[in-house]
Structure formats: C-alpha cells, structure tokens
Design an enzyme around this catalytic site. Structure first.
Site, short mmCIF file in Angstrom:
data_model
loop_
_atom_site.label_atom_id
_atom_site.label_comp_id
_atom_site.label_asym_id
_atom_site.label_seq_id
_atom_site.Cartn_x
_atom_site.Cartn_y
_atom_site.Cartn_z
N ASP A 364 0.86 -1.18 0.00
CA ASP A 364 0.00 0.00 0.00
C ASP A 364 0.90 1.23 0.00
O ASP A 364 2.10 1.13 0.29
CB ASP A 364 -0.90 -0.04 1.24
CG ASP A 364 -1.79 1.17 1.35
OD1 ASP A 364 -2.31 1.63 0.31
OD2 ASP A 364 -1.96 1.69 2.46
N THR A 366 -0.32 4.90 1.12
CA THR A 366 -0.63 5.82 2.21
C THR A 366 -0.54 5.10 3.55
O THR A 366 -1.24 4.13 3.80
CB THR A 366 -2.03 6.42 2.03
OG1 THR A 366 -2.11 7.04 0.76
CG2 THR A 366 -2.32 7.42 3.12
N LYS A 534 -17.97 16.49 -1.22
CA LYS A 534 -16.54 16.35 -1.51
C LYS A 534 -16.27 14.89 -1.87
O LYS A 534 -16.91 13.98 -1.36
CB LYS A 534 -15.69 16.76 -0.30
CG LYS A 534 -15.84 15.86 0.91
CD LYS A 534 -14.96 16.33 2.05
CE LYS A 534 -15.11 15.40 3.27
NZ LYS A 534 -14.33 15.86 4.42
N ARG A 568 -2.47 14.19 -2.08
CA ARG A 568 -3.78 13.53 -2.09
C ARG A 568 -4.84 14.59 -2.36
O ARG A 568 -4.91 15.60 -1.66
CB ARG A 568 -4.04 12.85 -0.74
CG ARG A 568 -3.04 11.76 -0.43
CD ARG A 568 -3.10 11.34 1.03
NE ARG A 568 -4.40 10.83 1.41
CZ ARG A 568 -4.78 9.56 1.27
NH1 ARG A 568 -3.94 8.68 0.74
NH2 ARG A 568 -5.97 9.15 1.65
N ASP A 650 -4.85 6.04 -4.42
CA ASP A 650 -4.65 7.41 -4.88
C ASP A 650 -4.79 7.49 -6.39
O ASP A 650 -4.66 6.50 -7.10
CB ASP A 650 -3.26 7.91 -4.47
CG ASP A 650 -3.15 8.07 -2.96
OD1 ASP A 650 -4.21 8.02 -2.30
OD2 ASP A 650 -2.03 8.21 -2.45
N ASP A 780 -1.25 -0.91 6.10
CA ASP A 780 -1.48 -0.38 7.45
C ASP A 780 -2.94 -0.17 7.78
O ASP A 780 -3.27 0.15 8.92
CB ASP A 780 -0.76 0.97 7.59
CG ASP A 780 -1.46 2.08 6.82
OD1 ASP A 780 -1.82 1.84 5.65
OD2 ASP A 780 -1.64 3.17 7.37
N ASP A 784 -6.38 -2.87 3.50
CA ASP A 784 -5.29 -3.76 3.10
C ASP A 784 -5.44 -5.17 3.66
O ASP A 784 -4.62 -6.04 3.37
CB ASP A 784 -3.95 -3.19 3.58
CG ASP A 784 -3.69 -1.79 3.06
OD1 ASP A 784 -3.93 -1.57 1.85
OD2 ASP A 784 -3.28 -0.91 3.84
#
Length: 1085
Positions: A364, A366, A534, A568, A650, A780, A784
């Site tokens: 991963d 981030t 958003k 990001r 991302d 993390d 994942d």
C-alpha cells in the site's frame, strides 16, 4: 414480554426495557463465551486426536501396536514409547500455551467502564445529546476514540427509571452477522418509525470512555454478537518447505517399505534354503510353519527396526526452531520504533523461513510508504491555485520555501491551531477580503465531514477524526476562520470569522468505496438549503453542472499538478436546493432509511438523484510525507531481486504518479521507457510473445489439470506499468489476466492506482496463480486486510489507521524501512537454518538406520538390531538433538551487517536452492554411503580379531558398541562441518553430547547396572573391554575419515569452481585490505 424470532432474515424484539434488563440479570446471566480450544477435561483427548492426525505420529502409534505382538516384536517397547511420549508432550505443552495466550474468556459484567458485553442499541447517556465515546481496539484494533449517538426520541429518557419502565416499542433488525461496520434495523415507537444503523450501536468488546453512564437495549448476546460472529477460523498458511516435507515423508515411507520388502524376501529365501537346517537351535516361532510366512512376519519386524528412517521428532524440532527464530524478530532492537514504543512482532511462528524466499512485495502507499500524517498543503479555489511551490528534481521532490518567507500569521484567529503551517499569504488575504468562493470553500470544509470536536478547555479544540484526511481539512478550515465548534444529531455549530452560526443538519449522505464521495444537506441560519459534497475527481466531475466546464478545465490542471507532486486530492462542490423538492426528497429518504430490505440500494438511488448539477468550488491537496528510509529500502530490496508493486487508492495523476515513480528512480537509466498502460502492449515489450512458437503460448494451449506457471521472461528494454483500477477491472476479466500478469512481470515498476481492496487481493492472487514465487503484502489499514490475508506472508504496519492490518498480519512493525531487515536478515537466516537442519536431520537418520539394513544380509535376515536398544532410544532424543538445534538457532553464514550490505545473498532463497528434492536425494545418497562405511569398517575390524592379551573381541556386543560409537562421532563431525558460525552454545552442545554419550555408555555397561537391572542392560563390561583397544580407535578414525573426506573435498571444489553468493562474500571479507577496514571500523566504534 420478550419475543425474538427471525422473519425474512429479521429479528423482531418487543420490549419494555426494564423487564428485559431484569431477565438479563437474573435468568440469562450466563453470557460468558469461551473461545479457547481446550478446557481441563477436553485437553488431553482433543490434543491427542489432533496430534495423531499427523502421519508421523500415527505411524509411530501403529509401530507401538506392532511391538505388542510377540511374533514380530524385535525391539523393547520403550524404544518407541519414550520418543513418542516426549514428542507428544512437547507438542501438547506448546499447544496448551498457544491456546492459553490466544484464548479470550469473556465474563458477563455490567461495569460499562470496562467493556460492553453484548451488542446494545444505545438509548441514552450522561453526555450532551446522548453522545457516548468508545474505543474499539478489541474489535478492529483502532485506539482512537469513536462517537456513538442515540436517537433523539430515546435520548430524552435520560436515566429516569420511571420513563424507561414506561417505554414501549418494537425493534426490527437483521439476523446476526459478522459485519462490524453495518447494522440495519428500525425502531417503531408511538406509531413513528426510526432508522437504526451502526452509529447507534455499542458492540460487544468496545470500551466506554469519558462517559459516566449510558443505557442500552440488548440486541444480540452470546454467540450472536458481531464479535463472536467474527471468530471464524483463520486460513492456515503453510510454507513451501512444509509442503515439500510432506512429500518427502511419503517418499521415505515408500523407501522404508521397499527396504522391508527386500529384507522380508531375503528372510523367506534364507529360511527356505538355510534355516531349515538350524531348526534344532534356531526353531521357528510358534505358529510359523513355512518360510514364506516367516518372511511375512519379518517384514513387520523390520518395519519396527527401520522405523527411525521416518523422523518422529522432525515436526516438533521444526516448531522449536521456528519459535526460536520468531523470538529473534521480537527481540530485535534495530526493528524497534521508539517514537510510539512499538517493537517488531512475529504474530505467527510457522512462516519464518518463507521470509527468506520472497519474490514479490505488494505494498500500500498511504500510511505504509508514507507517514499518513496529513497536512493541508495546497488548494484550488474558483480556478486559482494556492499553496507552496514545488518541483521534482532528479526524481526527488524539492520544496521551494525560501527561508525568508515567513509562515502565515493566524494570530487574528483565537481558535486557530498553533501547529498548522501555511506559507501562501494570498489565501489569507482572500479570506479577509470576504471573497465569496473562498468563504464558501472553507464553509464546505467545516460542514461536510464526520469529525467530532472535544473542547475540555475554552478554545482548546481537539478533533476526533476517523480519517487523517478529514482531520487535516477541518483543521485547515479552522485556521482560515471557519471553526467547527460543536455537533449534535440535528445541528453543526461553526464560528465564521468570529461569528457563531448554527446550521441545521438535515441529512448525511455517507461515504463508501463505491460512491467515493460524501455529502451533507444543511439549512443555514438565513434559511438557505445547501448540499455540500466532496469526493474523488473522477466521480464528482460526472455530477457537475454544464456551466462549470471552464472552471473544471482550470481545476483539472491544478489537480494534475497536485497529483504529480504526490499530493492527495479531493474535489469539492455545492448545490442550492429547492424547498419543495427537498421536502419531497427527504420524505422518500426517510422511507428508504427505515426499510429493512434493500436499504442500501434505495438510499444509493436517492443520493444519485440529488447529487446532480453540482457547482464546482475547487479542490484540496493534502501532503502525506514519505517515511524515513523508504527509497533506500526499495533500492536495497530491488538489488535482492525482489519486485515491489504499489497498490494504492490514490489517483494516477498527470505524470503517471510522479512521486510513486520517483521511489523507483534508482531502477531507471537514460534509456528507460515509462508506459501508462490501459491495454498492456505485451507485443511491444516482447514481440515474439504472440507467436505460435512462443513456449508459454504452447504451454497454455495444452489442456492440463496441473496449475500453469509462467516462467521468468526478459523484456527488450526497461519498462514500467501504471494502471488504474478502472482499467484493471477489465484486465482481470477472462483471457486478459494472463496478458496482464505477463506484462506486469516484465516491468521494473508496477503501480496500480485507484484500486479497491478487492482488486488488491485479486492482483496478489493473480501472481500466486501464474508465478512460482512467494508473495508478501504489506499495509497499514483496513482496506489492506484482504491483500494481507491473500499473500503468502502478510505484514502489518502499526500506523495512523488503527490496528486492523496488524491484527490480520503474520508479522508487524512500525516503519516500512524495517522490512529490509525482516527479509534480508531474519528471513534469510531462518531459511538457511531450516535448510541446514533438514539436510542434516535426514542425513543422520539415513546413516543411522541403513546400518540395520546391511546387517540383515549377515544375520540371516532375522530382524536382529545392530545397536543396543538404549542407544536406539536415546540417539535422536539425547545424543543428536541439541547440536542440530544449536546450529538451527544460532548459525549465520555472514552477519547482519553484511547481509544488508550484500542484498544479492538473498537470491538463492528465491530460487529455493538450499533445500529441494535434488538436495534431499543428495542427503539420502550421502546417508547410504556413510551407512556402508559405518557397517563394513567396524565389521572388517572386528572380524576374527584378537585383543592384545590374546582374548577374542569379535563378539556381537563389541561390534554394536564400535558401530554406534563410529556413527555418533561421524555425525558430530558432520554438524561441525555444517556450522558456519561458532558460539559457546554450539561448542557446549556438540562436546557435551559426546561426553553424555560416553558417560551413559560406561554407566549402562557397568557391572552395577547389570546386577540391578539384569534384563535391561546385558552389555556388561563391553565398553571398557572394547574401547581400551588401539585397533578399535584406529578403525573409528578410519570410519570418520572415509565418511568426512568426500564431503570436505566436494565442498572445497564447489567453493572454488561454483561458489555460492555466501562463498563469494566470505572470500571478499578475508582480503587483507577489507580486514583492515573492518578492524579500523570496530576500533572507531
């Protein structure tokens, strides 16, 4: 009354609350759940049942039964019972300890300050607006506080027992399931129906914090709770060496059967041809009336004698070695992260050697490669970009922040966060000038979120955010004058440029992985209805009003710049709503939110309906800095021939995710070609890949049930693959998956952008399916977990996103850079130690057992043993157990510094060179050769031999003692040759084992032992009579020389002609100049 039924998948509960509480306390108080496997009464039968499911243990139990049959029993019972009992005892103790450690005994208690003991519907609490703060570490590992909130209609009950007594209603909810993040139900009260979701539930296992009291209604209890529904069996991961050992054990069984068959046939022939003439003093056993029947019985007798070729202690020794190597990981101070007091942890003890064979790493981004500490860095508002200037220099991001430019001064805002830093003063000026788009932009950031504020002191705001991104955006709005101050179920309070305003919260349109956006509908103090939204740019751009096309182009340019710098990004938009339309929409929303069937689909349709024709405001860009040492770690692992694929959610960005590519900049040269691929151009990278003559195409055209493996291929250049989740979804379908995996494996860099958690797992599974390689996934966050569970090895990073990844992993630590030490040091050492252990273990058992086979040809195939029965019993348990464990726990071909400095040492493990079927055959041949020497040299030395005083020495007992002494010294010298790193422990184990052997031998063969236990110790005086003769020691020396000399010669020639990477490094280290440098470094340290 209580009614609990299941109707169409729904549980229906009718109540007053207090009678249920009474029943729960006095009649249903046995809510304890025991998740341990054993208890005091079931441990012995269950554990023995599980252990005898292993082929080796069941085989030795079968041998014990055979030894109870007098006609075929050729050994005393203790030769099998003692090793079997010891192995079962060691394994049983380990299983008991593991079960005790992992067991969770939940005892019912009503002390809510400790732990919630059932799944409860929150009714009311001591906090304002019936908020309840909880910690869910026992559920998902996350330690940050979360907030639950009761319905307004139940919050008014407070702690008034009279009101609770009179409270009456109906709850309809879904059947018990294991979805921790989802709950669907309705509460019907006084004719009104209210929607129930997960935000109103307190699940078993969560801990109440900062809340004096709360009342709840039990929905699920005992095994129906979501915690217990998640207590299913975890998929058991097995290493490639485990699978190979199972095959080899079956091969050994077949070899054993072949030897027994040969000896049984020999016995039948001998009894038919010779034995008939010895009936006077060698009569057949009772019931034996033919040579063929005698051969049949001898088959089983030899099964008992030759049983040691099947290593009973193999599995328990392997477990001890793995346990010891796991402790090394736990104790490694170089993998300890002091900032949050997090050591490395081996969460499983069965996969250590697999760490030394990793070929593909799926990571991963981030929180794994980055710190996941978000900082509001840039933004685009109404077509204008704000924030620090940055650029990419030599593949590395360089921030152009002149030291003379001061940070923005937020002292005018008494509620600003002093830790927040921003350098673009023009954005503050736009806010102060009351620029309408700018104010609307920050107003959206302060309203559209799920953050909870905590203000223990006046002006000292602390935000509890479930996502670091949300916390960063709300903090940015706070500093620019739009302070999120308070939240209730119906209102949001913000301070706009010093003026307190209360917005009425009418609806929250939740975020999920499908929608990839979040919206809120609020009514301003002036009465205006507005939807603020958003989300991801790819999603929101499709929802914008056509009048935003020009602004969208400008914003897209800014987004590409932001993404190219590794930031990001999110797009923000709004929409003014018509009052009549909204009233009709909210009515339908209420109906959908209270539906038990298809609630999510109905709500999704309503969300899609209202989130149209949005007006674009701009975009946000948040910086997530790389962790320390990430580029260096990736470079080191690449030198070890480990391929790293980045699977991230991302966006792709303008320059194919420039930050991600910059991580791999060490792999590129001037001729590098970076391809952003949607349909992978395999034909460009390897033109002959589409020809009919291509070997892989020929292989896959053949119909076969065997798994099809793609061999390693070479591209005609240097390529990289960057693919989006949308393209990946097509590539994973049908025949394209083969082309995808071939293309990806030809690339130096593979980056998958905008991928879902499921797609991460699919990519890992794809490589496992088509490549003969060991995979590792590292992450993390909760997204994942599926990837971590799918890979051969799962590694969890204990970062900012909670502990879900850690709880699902096999190994865990705090920083990505520790991965290189885990693999290159601990993984490689564990693999080498395990391989050396297996080679030596099989060798010593073959050398030990096959002496019986050769002796059968000289003893009339009578199943007579060569060695003393006590030596047979103690050989594996005492005489040879500790030296091999010492080597398997302490051996190093090179130390940890050189392992890190020369990553190429890792490659043999990937190729599985140190232990495979070929190596096993070599061990087997070496064992056969040694057994020939160990039988015929003592036999020849003893044949018609006289002592110096003229007395005969050629007796069975002297021959047995000499053979077993030769054997033990030979295998001790062999383990000395196998040991690369000598410690005091190794020396003590080897010399100590030899000393114990001679001490036990002289004791058991003494006159005293014979007088006390005449039947058990018949070898009286043999040790002192035999071992006092010089010719015996000369024969022992000759046996050792003949057994060891070929091994030494072969290894010398191999090191000179075909050296391993370890040989090359050791040869490099012994150069005089290198030694001087090392000595100088040690002196300076």
């Amino acid at each position: 009354t209580v009614k609990n039924t299941v109707e169409m998948g729904c549980a229906v509960i009718l109540f007053p609350v207090l009678p249920i509480l009474f029943i729960f306390l006095f009649f249903l108080q046995n809510n304890s759940i025991k998740t341990s496997k054993y208890n005091f009464f079931t441990f012995l039968p269950l554990n023995l049942f599980e252990q005898f499911q292993r082929i080796a243990n069941a085989y030795f139990l079968f041998l014990l039964i055979l030894q109870l049959i007098p006609q075929i029993s050729s050994l005393a019972w203790f030769t099998t019972v003692v090793p079997l009992v010891l192995v079962l005892a060691v394994s049983g103790v380990k299983d008991a300890i593991d079960d005790f450690v992992r067991s969770i005994l939940l005892t019912c208690t009503l002390d809510l300050s400790v732990c919630v003991q059932a799944d409860l519907l929150l009714l009311s609490s001591s906090e304002p607006h019936s908020l309840t703060y909880i910690e869910t570490a026992e559920l998902d590992g996350e330690t940050n506080l979360k907030v639950k909130q009761a319905l307004t209609v139940t919050a008014e009950l407070g702690e008034d027992l009279q009101k609770l007594t009179e409270f009456n209603g109906e709850v309809k909810c879904e059947a018990p399931n294991n979805k921790l993040d989802k709950f669907t139900g309705t509460l019907t009260l006084r004719g009104e129906k209210y929607a129930l979701d997960n935000e109103k539930m307190l699940l078993r296992g969560c801990t109440i914090r900062n809340t004096e009291w709360c009342f709840g209604l039990v929905i699920y209890a005992g095994p129906d709770t979501k915690l217990m529904q998640n207590s299913g069996k975890t998929t058991f991961k097995r290493t490639s060496i485990d699978r190979l050992m199972n095959v080899l054990v079956l091969v050994i069984f077949a070899f054993l059967a072949l030897m027994c068959l040969i000896l049984a046939i020999g016995n039948g022939i001998w009894e038919y041809d010779k034995g008939y003439y010895f009936q006077v003093y060698l009569p057949w056993a009772e019931g034996v009336n033919s040579a063929s029947y005698s051969g049949f019985l001898m088959f089983w007798s030899y099964v008992i004698i030759l049983n040691t070729v099947v290593p009973i202690s193999l599995y328990v020794s392997v477990e001890i070695i793995r346990l010891g190597n796991s402790f090394y990981i736990d104790w490694d101070r170089k993998m300890y992260y002091p900032l949050n007091d997090t050591p490395a942890q081996a969460r499983t003890t069965t996969l250590n050697e697999e760490l030394g064979q990793i070929k593909y790493i799926f990571s991963d981004k981030t929180g794994t490669l980055t710190q996941n500490i978000m900082c509001f860095n840039k933004c685009s508002i109404n077509g204008k970009s704000y924030g620090m200037l940055s650029t990419l220099t030599n593949g590395k991001m360089m921030m152009k922040i002149p030291l003379l430019i001061p940070k923005v001064d937020f002292s005018y805002n008494q509620l600003a966060d002093p830790k927040f830093a921003f350098y673009d003063h023009s954005l503050v000026e736009a806010v102060k000038l009351s620029d309408v788009p700018t104010h609307r932009f920050f107003r959206l950031l302060s309203l559209c979120h799920t953050v909870m504020p905590e203000e223990k002191k006046e002006g000292n705001l602390v935000y509890q955010a479930q996502s670091p991104d949300e916390g960063a955006l709300v903090t940015a709005a706070r500093n620019f004058g739009f302070v999120f101050r308070a939240r209730t179920p119906e209102t949001i309070t913000i301070v706009e440029m010093g003026e307190t305003k209360i917005y009425k919260l009418l609806a929250i349109l939740d975020f999920n992985n499908v929608r990839k956006r979040m919206s809120v509908i609020v009514r301003s103090p002036e009465g205006d209805l507005t939807l603020y939204c958003k989300g991801a740019d790819t999603i929101l751009y499709e929802l914008l009003h056509s009048s935003c096309d020009t602004l969208k182009e400008e914003t897209t340019e800014h987004l590409n710049e932001f993404a190219g710098e590794g930031l990001r990004t999110l797009v923000v938009a709004y929409k003014n709503l018509d009052e009549d339309y909204f009233q009709e929409w909210i009515r339908r929303h209420h109906e959908a939110s209270t539906a038990l069937e298809g609630r999510e689909d109905k709500l999704s349709e309503l969300y899609e309906e209202i989130e149209k024709d949005l007006m674009l405001l701009g975009a946000t860009a948040i910086e997530d800095k790389l962790q320390d040492g990430v580029p260096q770690t990736i470079e080191t692992l690449a030198k070890a021939n480990i391929k790293i694929w980045v699977l991230t959610g991302d966006k792709q960005g303008k320059a194919a995710t420039a930050l991600d590519v910059s991580l791999f900049s060490h792999q590129w040269d001037g001729s590098a070609k970076i391809h952003v691929l949607i349909l992978p151009p395999l034909k460009t990278m390897k033109p002959d890949s589409f020809l009919d003559s291509d070997e892989i195409n020929i292989q896959f055209e053949k119909s076969s049930k065997k798994p099809k493996i793609i061999p390693d291929e070479q591209a005609n250049g240097v390529y990289g693959l960057v693919i989006t989740g949308h393209s990946l979804a097509y590539a994973l379908e049908g025949n394209l998956e083969l082309e995808l995996v071939r293309t990806a494996c030809l690339c130096k860099v593979v980056i998958c952008c905008r991928v879902t958690p499921l797609q991460k797992a699919q990519v890992v599974e794809l490589v496992k399916k088509y490549k003969k390689a060991v995979t590792l996934a590292i992450g993390d966050g909760a997204n994942d977990v599926s990837m971590i569970k799918t890979a051969h090895i799962g590694v969890g990073i204990s970062g900012q996103e909670g502990m879900q990844a850690v709880l699902s992993s096999d190994f865990s630590f705090a920083q990505f850079r520790y991965l290189q030490r885990l693999l290159l040091v601990h993984g490689r050492w564990s693999y080498i130690r395990m391989c050396k252990f297996l080679k030596y273990f099989f060798y010593k058992n073959f050398a030990f057992t096959l002496v019986h086979f050769w002796y059968g040809f000289f003893s009339g195939f009578s199943a007579q043993t060569v060695y003393d029965e006590w030596f047979i019993t103690l050989y594996n348990l005492v005489y040879t157990s500790l030296p091999v464990l010492g080597m398997s726990l302490f051996d190093q071909d090179v130390d940890d510094r050189w392992s890190m400095l020369f990553p190429q040492l890792y490659v043999p493990g990937q190729q599985n060179l140190y232990f495979n079927k070929t190596v096993f055959v070599k061990c087997m041949l070496q064992g056969i050769y040694s057994s020939l020497i160990l039988f015929f040299i003592p036999y020849g030395a003893m044949y018609n031999t006289m002592r110096s005083d003229g007395k005969a020495i050629a007796d069975y007992q002297s021959f047995a003692l000499m053979a077993q002494t030769c054997l033990l010294i030979v295998v001790s010298v062999q383990i000395g040759l196998d040991t690369s790193y000598w410690t005091v422990v190794n020396q003590f184990f080897i010399w100590g084992s030899l000393s114990v052997y001679f001490a036990i031998t002289f004791t058991m063969y003494s006159d005293g032992m014979y007088l006390i236990f005449t039947a058990s110790f018949p070898f009286i005086g043999t040790a002192r009579n035999t071992l006092s003769q010089p010719n015996v020691w000369l024969a022992i020396f000759l046996s050792i020389t003949l057994c060891v000399l070929p091994v030494v010669g072969f290894r010398f020639l191999k090191a000179q002609l075909k050296p391993t990477p370890s040989d090359k490094v050791r040869r490099y280290l012994i150069k005089p100049e290198i030694l001087r440098m090392c000595l100088l470094g040690i002196f300076l340290l």
